[in-house]
Design an enzyme around this catalytic site. Structure first.
Site, PDB file in Angstrom:
ATOM      1  N   HIS A  22      -3.180 -21.053  28.324  1.00 50.48           N
ATOM      2  CA  HIS A  22      -3.571 -21.607  27.023  1.00 50.48           C
ATOM      3  C   HIS A  22      -3.461 -20.541  25.945  1.00 50.48           C
ATOM      4  O   HIS A  22      -4.005 -19.452  26.077  1.00 50.48           O
ATOM      5  CB  HIS A  22      -4.998 -22.150  27.115  1.00 50.48           C
ATOM      6  CG  HIS A  22      -5.520 -22.681  25.830  1.00 50.48           C
ATOM      7  ND1 HIS A  22      -6.790 -22.411  25.388  1.00 50.48           N
ATOM      8  CD2 HIS A  22      -4.953 -23.452  24.882  1.00 50.48           C
ATOM      9  CE1 HIS A  22      -6.983 -23.008  24.221  1.00 50.48           C
ATOM     10  NE2 HIS A  22      -5.869 -23.633  23.894  1.00 50.48           N
ATOM     11  N   ASP A  64      -0.954 -26.684  21.794  1.00 50.79           N
ATOM     12  CA  ASP A  64      -2.336 -26.236  21.584  1.00 50.79           C
ATOM     13  C   ASP A  64      -3.012 -27.052  20.482  1.00 50.79           C
ATOM     14  O   ASP A  64      -2.526 -27.102  19.355  1.00 50.79           O
ATOM     15  CB  ASP A  64      -2.337 -24.756  21.209  1.00 50.79           C
ATOM     16  CG  ASP A  64      -3.690 -24.095  21.346  1.00 50.79           C
ATOM     17  OD1 ASP A  64      -4.719 -24.809  21.376  1.00 50.79           O
ATOM     18  OD2 ASP A  64      -3.732 -22.857  21.417  1.00 50.79           O
ATOM     19  N   TYR A 112       9.850 -12.414  13.672  1.00 44.81           N
ATOM     20  CA  TYR A 112      10.318 -11.445  14.665  1.00 44.81           C
ATOM     21  C   TYR A 112       9.141 -10.764  15.363  1.00 44.81           C
ATOM     22  O   TYR A 112       9.157 -10.582  16.585  1.00 44.81           O
ATOM     23  CB  TYR A 112      11.195 -10.370  14.010  1.00 44.81           C
ATOM     24  CG  TYR A 112      12.581 -10.815  13.600  1.00 44.81           C
ATOM     25  CD1 TYR A 112      13.122 -12.027  13.998  1.00 44.81           C
ATOM     26  CD2 TYR A 112      13.365 -10.000  12.799  1.00 44.81           C
ATOM     27  CE1 TYR A 112      14.395 -12.417  13.616  1.00 44.81           C
ATOM     28  CE2 TYR A 112      14.646 -10.378  12.412  1.00 44.81           C
ATOM     29  CZ  TYR A 112      15.154 -11.587  12.827  1.00 44.81           C
ATOM     30  OH  TYR A 112      16.414 -11.954  12.451  1.00 44.81           O
TER      31      TYR A 112
END
Length: 142
Positions: A22, A64, A112
């Site tokens: 998770h 999530d 990035y």
């Protein structure tokens, strides 16, 4: 072989999704993204595009629901005339899996940095610009 797993999901990708917990993040990267140099785990998915991979991943991995922005895209750079029409495809696919939240957008260098911390990066052959997407894994409800 196993039943019900789309052939676009490699054994390595399935293993990585099962290892993730998770809150772990997975990046699905377009063909221009520096996946190998930015990821601790780079999974090659050459010849595949992001919408198909995204759809296949979401069949197995929940998004999530405990955070505000579980889906993140790379924001279009200032003065770049590109209009990422692929984002509309993402919204359609995400809607199929009951996600109705926002698509969070962050600048290229922040993206990035997040990618370097992600659990894995899936490197695709997607040709659309600004197609990179980060997904935060949710809780599997039994």
């Amino acid at each position: 072989m196993l039943k019900g797993i789309p052939t676009i999901i490699s054994p390595e990708l399935m293993k990585v999704m099962m290892e993730m917990g998770h809150g772990d993040e997975i990046v699905i990267a377009d063909g221009n993204f520096p996946a190998t140099s930015h990821g601790k785990r780079c999974i090659r998915s050459d010849g595949n595009d992001i919408p198909k991979i995204l759809d296949a991943i979401l069949k197995f991995m929940p998004i999530d629901t405990y955070i505000q922005n579980p889906i993140t895209l790379m924001e279009v750079c200032e003065d770049d005339p590109v209009n990422p029409v692929i984002w509309k495809q993402y919204q359609e696919i995400l809607g199929k899996y009951k996600y109705t939240g926002n698509l969070n957008k962050i600048d290229r260098f922040e993206f990035y940095n997040r990618a370097q911390k992600a659990y894995a990066i899936v490197a695709t052959s997607e040709k659309a610009q600004y197609a990179n997407i980060i997904i935060s894994k949710g809780v599997v409800l039994l």
